[in-house]
Design a protein around this motif. Structure first.
Motif, PDB file in Angstrom:
ATOM      1  N   MET A  42       0.824  -1.299  -0.013  1.00 18.52           N
ATOM      2  CA  MET A  42       0.082  -0.043  -0.216  1.00 18.52           C
ATOM      3  C   MET A  42       0.605   1.106   0.147  1.00 18.52           C
ATOM      4  SD  MET A  42      -3.116  -0.652   2.608  1.00 18.52           S
ATOM      5  CE  MET A  42      -4.455  -1.785   2.292  1.00 18.52           C
ATOM      6  N   PRO A  43       0.582   2.169  -0.858  1.00 16.93           N
ATOM      7  CA  PRO A  43       1.429   3.361  -0.648  1.00 16.93           C
ATOM      8  C   PRO A  43       1.130   4.307   0.396  1.00 16.93           C
ATOM      9  CG  PRO A  43      -0.423   3.675  -2.462  1.00 16.93           C
ATOM     10  CD  PRO A  43      -0.449   2.126  -2.105  1.00 16.93           C
ATOM     11  N   ILE A  44       2.065   4.851   1.188  1.00 18.26           N
ATOM     12  CA  ILE A  44       1.834   5.838   2.080  1.00 18.26           C
ATOM     13  C   ILE A  44       1.823   7.418   1.539  1.00 18.26           C
ATOM     14  CG2 ILE A  44       2.847   6.712   4.304  1.00 18.26           C
ATOM     15  CD1 ILE A  44       3.568   3.807   4.777  1.00 18.26           C
ATOM     16  N   ILE A  45       0.881   7.726   1.795  1.00 19.23           N
ATOM     17  CA  ILE A  45       0.543   9.252   1.300  1.00 19.23           C
ATOM     18  C   ILE A  45       0.392  10.110   2.389  1.00 19.23           C
ATOM     19  CG2 ILE A  45      -1.001  10.794  -0.187  1.00 19.23           C
ATOM     20  CD1 ILE A  45      -1.479   7.965  -1.589  1.00 19.23           C
ATOM     21  N   THR A  46       1.086  11.141   2.254  1.00 22.98           N
ATOM     22  CA  THR A  46       1.058  12.358   3.350  1.00 22.98           C
ATOM     23  C   THR A  46       0.039  13.323   2.820  1.00 22.98           C
ATOM     24  OG1 THR A  46       3.202  12.092   4.014  1.00 22.98           O
ATOM     25  CG2 THR A  46       2.283  14.187   4.512  1.00 22.98           C
ATOM     26  N   VAL A  47      -0.934  13.608   3.610  1.00 21.60           N
ATOM     27  CA  VAL A  47      -1.950  14.501   3.342  1.00 21.60           C
ATOM     28  C   VAL A  47      -2.154  15.754   4.246  1.00 21.60           C
ATOM     29  CG1 VAL A  47      -4.488  14.608   3.155  1.00 21.60           C
ATOM     30  CG2 VAL A  47      -3.347  12.562   2.562  1.00 21.60           C
ATOM     31  N   VAL A  48      -1.888  16.952   3.822  1.00 24.61           N
ATOM     32  CA  VAL A  48      -1.940  18.272   4.342  1.00 24.61           C
ATOM     33  C   VAL A  48      -3.178  18.812   4.394  1.00 24.61           C
ATOM     34  CG1 VAL A  48      -0.881  20.377   4.691  1.00 24.61           C
ATOM     35  CG2 VAL A  48       0.787  18.255   4.064  1.00 24.61           C
ATOM     36  N   THR A  49      -3.791  19.064   5.372  1.00 23.51           N
ATOM     37  CA  THR A  49      -5.192  19.788   5.226  1.00 23.51           C
ATOM     38  C   THR A  49      -5.343  21.121   5.339  1.00 23.51           C
ATOM     39  OG1 THR A  49      -5.233  19.802   7.877  1.00 23.51           O
ATOM     40  CG2 THR A  49      -6.250  17.784   6.607  1.00 23.51           C
ATOM     41  N   ARG A  50      -6.312  22.022   5.178  1.00 22.37           N
ATOM     42  CA  ARG A  50      -6.128  23.505   5.211  1.00 22.37           C
ATOM     43  C   ARG A  50      -5.733  24.127   6.295  1.00 22.37           C
ATOM     44  NH1 ARG A  50     -11.952  23.112   2.660  1.00 22.37           N
ATOM     45  NH2 ARG A  50     -11.427  22.799   0.455  1.00 22.37           N
ATOM     46  N   ASP A  51      -5.574  23.635   7.439  1.00 24.21           N
ATOM     47  CA  ASP A  51      -5.008  24.170   8.484  1.00 24.21           C
ATOM     48  C   ASP A  51      -3.575  23.743   8.765  1.00 24.21           C
ATOM     49  OD1 ASP A  51      -4.757  21.618   9.582  1.00 24.21           O
ATOM     50  OD2 ASP A  51      -6.177  22.020  11.199  1.00 24.21           O
ATOM     51  N   GLY A  52      -3.168  23.092   7.726  1.00 23.93           N
ATOM     52  CA  GLY A  52      -1.591  22.826   7.684  1.00 23.93           C
ATOM     53  C   GLY A  52      -1.296  21.503   8.612  1.00 23.93           C
ATOM     54  N   GLY A  97      -0.436  17.812   8.736  1.00 26.64           N
ATOM     55  CA  GLY A  97       0.091  16.580   7.999  1.00 26.64           C
ATOM     56  C   GLY A  97      -0.178  15.563   8.855  1.00 26.64           C
ATOM     57  N   ARG A  98      -0.810  14.341   7.793  1.00 26.06           N
ATOM     58  CA  ARG A  98      -0.923  13.201   8.334  1.00 26.06           C
ATOM     59  C   ARG A  98      -0.488  12.036   7.306  1.00 26.06           C
ATOM     60  NH1 ARG A  98      -6.000   9.968   9.686  1.00 26.06           N
ATOM     61  NH2 ARG A  98      -7.102  11.542   8.466  1.00 26.06           N
ATOM     62  N   ALA A  99       0.233  10.888   7.639  1.00 21.27           N
ATOM     63  CA  ALA A  99       0.565   9.862   6.629  1.00 21.27           C
ATOM     64  C   ALA A  99      -0.278   8.921   6.738  1.00 21.27           C
ATOM     65  CB  ALA A  99       1.949   9.318   6.684  1.00 21.27           C
ATOM     66  N   VAL A 100      -0.832   8.463   5.618  1.00 21.62           N
ATOM     67  CA  VAL A 100      -2.032   7.261   5.663  1.00 21.62           C
ATOM     68  C   VAL A 100      -1.643   6.255   4.661  1.00 21.62           C
ATOM     69  CG1 VAL A 100      -3.921   8.719   6.734  1.00 21.62           C
ATOM     70  CG2 VAL A 100      -3.418   8.635   4.051  1.00 21.62           C
ATOM     71  N   ASP A 101      -1.793   4.997   5.010  1.00 22.45           N
ATOM     72  CA  ASP A 101      -1.989   3.862   3.833  1.00 22.45           C
ATOM     73  C   ASP A 101      -3.187   4.027   3.026  1.00 22.45           C
ATOM     74  OD1 ASP A 101       0.303   2.826   4.837  1.00 22.45           O
ATOM     75  OD2 ASP A 101      -0.738   1.457   6.286  1.00 22.45           O
ATOM     76  N   MET A 102      -3.094   3.864   1.832  1.00 17.19           N
ATOM     77  CA  MET A 102      -4.076   4.167   0.693  1.00 17.19           C
ATOM     78  C   MET A 102      -3.997   2.938  -0.149  1.00 17.19           C
ATOM     79  SD  MET A 102      -4.892   7.792  -0.252  1.00 17.19           S
ATOM     80  CE  MET A 102      -5.149   9.148   1.106  1.00 17.19           C
ATOM     81  N   GLU A 103      -5.374   2.227  -0.372  1.00 14.88           N
ATOM     82  CA  GLU A 103      -5.562   1.100  -1.016  1.00 14.88           C
ATOM     83  C   GLU A 103      -4.902   1.324  -2.645  1.00 14.88           C
ATOM     84  OE1 GLU A 103      -9.043  -2.213  -2.072  1.00 14.88           O
ATOM     85  OE2 GLU A 103      -9.175  -0.494  -0.595  1.00 14.88           O
ATOM     86  N   VAL A 104      -4.236   0.298  -3.314  1.00 15.82           N
ATOM     87  CA  VAL A 104      -3.701   0.261  -4.582  1.00 15.82           C
ATOM     88  C   VAL A 104      -5.089  -0.014  -5.303  1.00 15.82           C
ATOM     89  CG1 VAL A 104      -2.693  -0.869  -6.476  1.00 15.82           C
ATOM     90  CG2 VAL A 104      -1.475  -0.306  -4.347  1.00 15.82           C
ATOM     91  N   GLY A 105      -5.334   0.783  -6.577  1.00 13.91           N
ATOM     92  CA  GLY A 105      -6.484   0.236  -7.210  1.00 13.91           C
ATOM     93  C   GLY A 105      -7.722   1.387  -7.107  1.00 13.91           C
ATOM     94  N   ALA A 106      -7.701   1.966  -5.898  1.00  9.94           N
ATOM     95  CA  ALA A 106      -8.575   3.127  -5.289  1.00  9.94           C
ATOM     96  C   ALA A 106      -8.261   4.366  -6.047  1.00  9.94           C
ATOM     97  CB  ALA A 106      -8.741   3.280  -3.897  1.00  9.94           C
TER      98      ALA A 106
END
Length: 100
Positions: free
Chosen positions: A1-11, A13-22
């Protein structure tokens, strides 16, 4: 699973595992990032799933047309519904732009 860092509007950041193919949009919604509205449900017709991605990748033609109307468009803007996740996306950084 790719680990993707997501930064929200308030700055925050959180790294999350996301599903391949989604789609990236599905992964964002599955992980509770409610700032991404995705009103059309992922059929590339509303641009409410607009995100900034690093490294940048070029948008598809239809996606580019929709992004043309986005108030906060940048060179690295994409529609999260048009990014199909693969192992190659491991390390991707995604930021949610200001609300249009």
């Amino acid at each position: 699973m790719p680990i993707i860092t997501v930064v929200t509007r308030d700055g925050t950041g959180r790294a999350v595992d996301m599903e391949v193919g989604a789609t990236l949009m599905e992964g964002l919604r599955d992980h509770g990032f409610d700032e991404v509205l995705a009103m059309c449900g992922g059929c590339c017709s509303c641009a409410t799933c607009h995100v900034y991605v690093e490294p940048a990748s070029p948008p598809l033609e239809d996606e580019d047309d929709l992004l043309a109307g986005a108030a906060h468009r940048r060179d690295n803007s994409r529609l999260s519904c048009q990014i199909i996740l693969s192992a190659d996306h491991d390390g991707l950084r995604v930021a949610i732009p200001p609300e249009d």
